[in-house]
Design a protein around this motif. Structure first.
Motif, PDB file in Angstrom:
ATOM      1  N   GLN A 381       0.824  -1.209   0.000  1.00  0.00           N
ATOM      2  CA  GLN A 381       0.000   0.000   0.000  1.00  0.00           C
ATOM      3  C   GLN A 381       0.856   1.256   0.000  1.00  0.00           C
ATOM      4  O   GLN A 381       0.624   2.187  -0.742  1.00  0.00           O
ATOM      5  CB  GLN A 381      -0.885   0.039   1.266  1.00  0.00           C
ATOM      6  N   GLN A 382       1.867   1.241   0.899  1.00  0.00           N
ATOM      7  CA  GLN A 382       2.630   2.477   1.088  1.00  0.00           C
ATOM      8  C   GLN A 382       3.613   2.753  -0.032  1.00  0.00           C
ATOM      9  O   GLN A 382       3.850   3.891  -0.384  1.00  0.00           O
ATOM     10  CB  GLN A 382       3.405   2.405   2.406  1.00  0.00           C
ATOM     11  N   PHE A 383       4.207   1.717  -0.568  1.00  0.00           N
ATOM     12  CA  PHE A 383       5.308   1.953  -1.504  1.00  0.00           C
ATOM     13  C   PHE A 383       4.976   1.565  -2.934  1.00  0.00           C
ATOM     14  O   PHE A 383       5.713   1.894  -3.855  1.00  0.00           O
ATOM     15  CB  PHE A 383       6.556   1.197  -1.046  1.00  0.00           C
ATOM     16  N   LEU A 457       4.383   3.055   8.564  1.00  0.00           N
ATOM     17  CA  LEU A 457       4.133   1.642   8.275  1.00  0.00           C
ATOM     18  C   LEU A 457       3.680   0.908   9.542  1.00  0.00           C
ATOM     19  O   LEU A 457       2.704   0.165   9.531  1.00  0.00           O
ATOM     20  CB  LEU A 457       5.407   1.017   7.690  1.00  0.00           C
ATOM     21  N   GLU A 458       4.380   1.164  10.629  1.00  0.00           N
ATOM     22  CA  GLU A 458       4.005   0.511  11.891  1.00  0.00           C
ATOM     23  C   GLU A 458       2.594   0.902  12.303  1.00  0.00           C
ATOM     24  O   GLU A 458       1.812   0.084  12.766  1.00  0.00           O
ATOM     25  CB  GLU A 458       4.995   0.877  13.005  1.00  0.00           C
ATOM     26  N   LYS A 459       2.297   2.183  12.133  1.00  0.00           N
ATOM     27  CA  LYS A 459       0.997   2.669  12.547  1.00  0.00           C
ATOM     28  C   LYS A 459      -0.103   2.014  11.711  1.00  0.00           C
ATOM     29  O   LYS A 459      -1.117   1.560  12.242  1.00  0.00           O
ATOM     30  CB  LYS A 459       0.958   4.183  12.377  1.00  0.00           C
ATOM     31  N   ALA A 460       0.122   1.962  10.414  1.00  0.00           N
ATOM     32  CA  ALA A 460      -0.882   1.372   9.517  1.00  0.00           C
ATOM     33  C   ALA A 460      -1.114  -0.097   9.890  1.00  0.00           C
ATOM     34  O   ALA A 460      -2.255  -0.556   9.939  1.00  0.00           O
ATOM     35  CB  ALA A 460      -0.414   1.494   8.077  1.00  0.00           C
ATOM     36  N   VAL A 461      -0.036  -0.798  10.181  1.00  0.00           N
ATOM     37  CA  VAL A 461      -0.174  -2.211  10.522  1.00  0.00           C
ATOM     38  C   VAL A 461      -0.935  -2.371  11.839  1.00  0.00           C
ATOM     39  O   VAL A 461      -1.825  -3.208  11.965  1.00  0.00           O
ATOM     40  CB  VAL A 461       1.209  -2.897  10.606  1.00  0.00           C
ATOM     41  N   ASN A 463      -3.063  -0.249  13.179  1.00  0.00           N
ATOM     42  CA  ASN A 463      -4.469   0.116  12.969  1.00  0.00           C
ATOM     43  C   ASN A 463      -5.230  -1.032  12.360  1.00  0.00           C
ATOM     44  O   ASN A 463      -6.353  -1.334  12.752  1.00  0.00           O
ATOM     45  CB  ASN A 463      -4.579   1.319  12.028  1.00  0.00           C
ATOM     46  N   LYS A 464      -4.599  -1.669  11.419  1.00  0.00           N
ATOM     47  CA  LYS A 464      -5.230  -2.774  10.740  1.00  0.00           C
ATOM     48  C   LYS A 464      -5.492  -3.919  11.732  1.00  0.00           C
ATOM     49  O   LYS A 464      -6.564  -4.521  11.733  1.00  0.00           O
ATOM     50  CB  LYS A 464      -4.313  -3.263   9.645  1.00  0.00           C
ATOM     51  N   ALA A 465      -4.514  -4.170  12.588  1.00  0.00           N
ATOM     52  CA  ALA A 465      -4.667  -5.232  13.574  1.00  0.00           C
ATOM     53  C   ALA A 465      -5.856  -4.921  14.483  1.00  0.00           C
ATOM     54  O   ALA A 465      -6.626  -5.806  14.852  1.00  0.00           O
ATOM     55  CB  ALA A 465      -3.395  -5.391  14.382  1.00  0.00           C
ATOM     56  N   HIS A 466      -6.004  -3.644  14.811  1.00  0.00           N
ATOM     57  CA  HIS A 466      -7.130  -3.259  15.664  1.00  0.00           C
ATOM     58  C   HIS A 466      -8.454  -3.392  14.965  1.00  0.00           C
ATOM     59  O   HIS A 466      -9.426  -3.855  15.540  1.00  0.00           O
ATOM     60  CB  HIS A 466      -6.960  -1.809  16.116  1.00  0.00           C
ATOM     61  N   ALA A 467      -8.449  -2.976  13.699  1.00  0.00           N
ATOM     62  CA  ALA A 467      -9.678  -3.070  12.920  1.00  0.00           C
ATOM     63  C   ALA A 467     -10.143  -4.522  12.905  1.00  0.00           C
ATOM     64  O   ALA A 467     -11.330  -4.809  13.012  1.00  0.00           O
ATOM     65  CB  ALA A 467      -9.448  -2.575  11.502  1.00  0.00           C
ATOM     66  N   GLY A 468      -9.189  -5.424  12.812  1.00  0.00           N
ATOM     67  CA  GLY A 468      -9.514  -6.848  12.796  1.00  0.00           C
ATOM     68  C   GLY A 468     -10.145  -7.307  14.114  1.00  0.00           C
ATOM     69  O   GLY A 468     -10.871  -8.286  14.155  1.00  0.00           O
ATOM     70  N   ASP A 469      -9.855  -6.585  15.190  1.00  0.00           N
ATOM     71  CA  ASP A 469     -10.390  -6.958  16.504  1.00  0.00           C
ATOM     72  C   ASP A 469     -11.877  -6.714  16.605  1.00  0.00           C
ATOM     73  O   ASP A 469     -12.573  -7.380  17.338  1.00  0.00           O
ATOM     74  CB  ASP A 469      -9.704  -6.117  17.590  1.00  0.00           C
ATOM     75  N   ARG A 470     -12.258  -5.642  15.914  1.00  0.00           N
ATOM     76  CA  ARG A 470     -13.651  -5.203  16.137  1.00  0.00           C
ATOM     77  C   ARG A 470     -14.665  -6.072  15.415  1.00  0.00           C
ATOM     78  O   ARG A 470     -14.351  -6.828  14.544  1.00  0.00           O
ATOM     79  CB  ARG A 470     -13.792  -3.749  15.658  1.00  0.00           C
TER      80      ARG A 470
END
Ligand code: ADP
Ligand code: MG
Length: 470
Positions: A381-383, A457-461, A463-470
């Motif tokens: 996504q980022q690069f 990159l760390e932040k995006a990852v 956030n994604k991990a959190h999104a998966g939690d919900r």
């Protein structure tokens, strides 16, 4: 110098795939490139035994690898390492060719940089220098394990056999196994010491079945004086490997050879571990490592700061140590981020700054497990490089940096070991990953662009991990 190192990275990657782990560790990992002039590359090694071995037996192999890496034939000159070469190199060795290096690094970073500039050849060396007993901070949480490890290193096969060290990720198991290896290789270079990840052991075994060289495999492992097998929990469910390990184990044990194993849990908590292996593992000494107390965590930060020539105020060290509790790898990562930020912005290290930098990191400690795959997706996504290129072989510049940042973030955000990260990134050698992590960690302090990319990159990852939690 840089050219010699770059050439040697490629050449040693080739060599690494052609020799056994044992030969690699005892011989090639000790080699450092020092010079490339005209048609000659100069390689150094710490002693005459290694030089003779290289000069005699392995010269053709080395010459071929160097020629392949350089694209033309080169003479190879093997020289003994002389003490002056240990002095820090005054030039920063960033092989970051795009963009110029505008400001020379500040003096306090030289030491850190000179540790980092080394490549595969030097990485072997560097790795040993880093993972030593001397660099391991002891405290109540690991005192027993480290005493046992020292005793084993001093008298292999003589005291605790096998030595089984367990504890959760990031608490220093690999460090201790490497320290034993380093110690024995230094004190008794004639002994055959082999460090392998369970992954490597498995892969070699599978290869030996494929190539029907099973006997070579057996012979190789059974000649070893000190066998260190890291992350043995991965043997779970691998029946034939368990069988093979059992026989290897019996042979070595019977011949009074030393075996050291590490695992993230005790043997009886590894499901599907054969009873007879379990009982073999329990025969020797079983010792655990616990998360360190705050004093030990602060001492570890102090030691790392000293090694990297970072001025670390006590209250900042206390802040980091108070907030990152369970994993030394994370503790080191946090110090690295704070240092990088302070350095890039020319600000002093304060607790306010540390809080600012580590805020997110501290707040979301328990996301759903992050996988290398998730990190690769975010890197795409980022690069904009496709996954195949990220895990592929191309050494094109912007791609290489993106790949190295992804490796760094994988090391930071997952519990994967270097060999496992190497596998996720297209089955490279694990020293490539070590090199990538070292390099990014140094570049983060020098280039805000890199720092920002890594943080994003760390932040995006996360956030994604959190999104998966919900
Ligand atoms: P594990 O193998 O248990 O997952 P590692 O050995 O990879 O953990 O350790 C993670 C990082 O923390 C390494 O960089 C290691 O050098 C460092 N580390 C762990 N414990 C200590 C300690 N007691 N003193 C100094 N460094 C430590
Ligand atoms: Mg480990």
């Amino acid at each position: 110098m840089v050219a010699a190192k770059e050439l040697w990275v490629t050449a040693s990657e080739l060599l690494r795939s052609q020799v056994s782990d044992g030969v690699w560790q005892s011989t090639f990992a000790q080699v450092s490139p020092v010079d490339l002039t005209g048609d000659t590359i100069v390689l150094t090694m710490p002693n005459g035994i290694i030089r003779d071995r290289l000069d005699g037996r392995y010269r053709p192999l080395v010459e071929d690898a160097v020629a392949e890496a350089a694209g033309h034939e080169l003479k190879v000159d093997f020289q003994l390492l002389i003490p002056t070469l240990f002095e820090p190199d005054p030039s920063p060795e960033l092989d970051f060719r795009s963009g110029s290096h505008a400001t020379p690094p500040k003096p306090e970073h030289r030491q850190a940089m000179s540790n980092v500039g080394g490549d595969a050849g030097a990485v072997g060396h560097d790795l040993e220098n880093r993972y030593t007993f001397k660099n391991f901070v002891t405290g109540p949480s690991n005192r027993f394990a480290i005493a046992a490890a020292l005793s084993v290193a001093e008298r292999p096969g003589g005291s605790y056999n096998p030595l089984f060290i367990y504890g959760s990720a990031g608490l220093g198991k690999t460090h201790i196994l490497r320290a034993i290896q380093h110690f024995v290789m230094e004190v008794e270079p004639q002994r055959k010491v082999l460090y392998v990840s369970t992954e490597t052991f498995l892969n070699e075994f599978v290869d030996s079945i494929k190539n029907s060289s099973g006997n070579d495999f057996k012979r190789r492992y059974r000649q070893i004086d000190v066998l260190l097998v890291d992350d043995i929990q991965f043997i779970e469910g691998k029946d034939r490997l368990q069988e093979e390990l059992f026989h290897t184990f019996n042979d070595l044990y019977g011949a009074n050879r030393q075996i050291v194993l590490s695992s993230d849990r005790p043997p009886d908590a590894i499901p599907t571990l054969e009873e007879r292996l379990k009982s073999r593992f329990m025969m020797g000494l079983l010792t655990d490592i616990q998360p360190p107390d705050i004093e030990t965590r602060m001492a570890i930060l102090r030691k790392k700061a000293e090694r990297d020539a970072i001025l670390l105020p006590n209250d900042v060290s206390e802040f980091i140590a108070a907030n990152i509790v369970n994993n030394i790898r994370e503790l080191e990562g946090a110090l690295n981020k704070v240092t990088a930020f302070a350095n890039l912005n020319g600000e002093p290290m304060t607790t306010t700054l540390a809080e600012q930098v580590l805020g997110d990191f501290i707040a979301d400690r328990q996301p759903r497990p992050i996988t290398a795959e998730m990190i690769l997706e975010e890197t795409v996504q980022q690069f904009g490089f496709p996954v195949e290129e990220l895990i592929g072989k191309s050494r094109r510049r912007p791609l290489v940096i993106a790949r190295q940042m992804a490796m760094y973030v994988t090391r930071e955000l997952t519990d994967l070991s270097f060999p496992l990260i190497a596998r996720e990134f297209g089955g490279r050698d694990h020293t490539t990953v070590i090199h990538a992590c070292d390099k990014i960690s140094a570049l983060m302090k020098e280039r805000s662009q890199i720092y920002n990319h890594v943080m994003a990159l760390e932040k995006a990852v996360r956030n994604k991990a959190h999104a998966g939690d919900r």
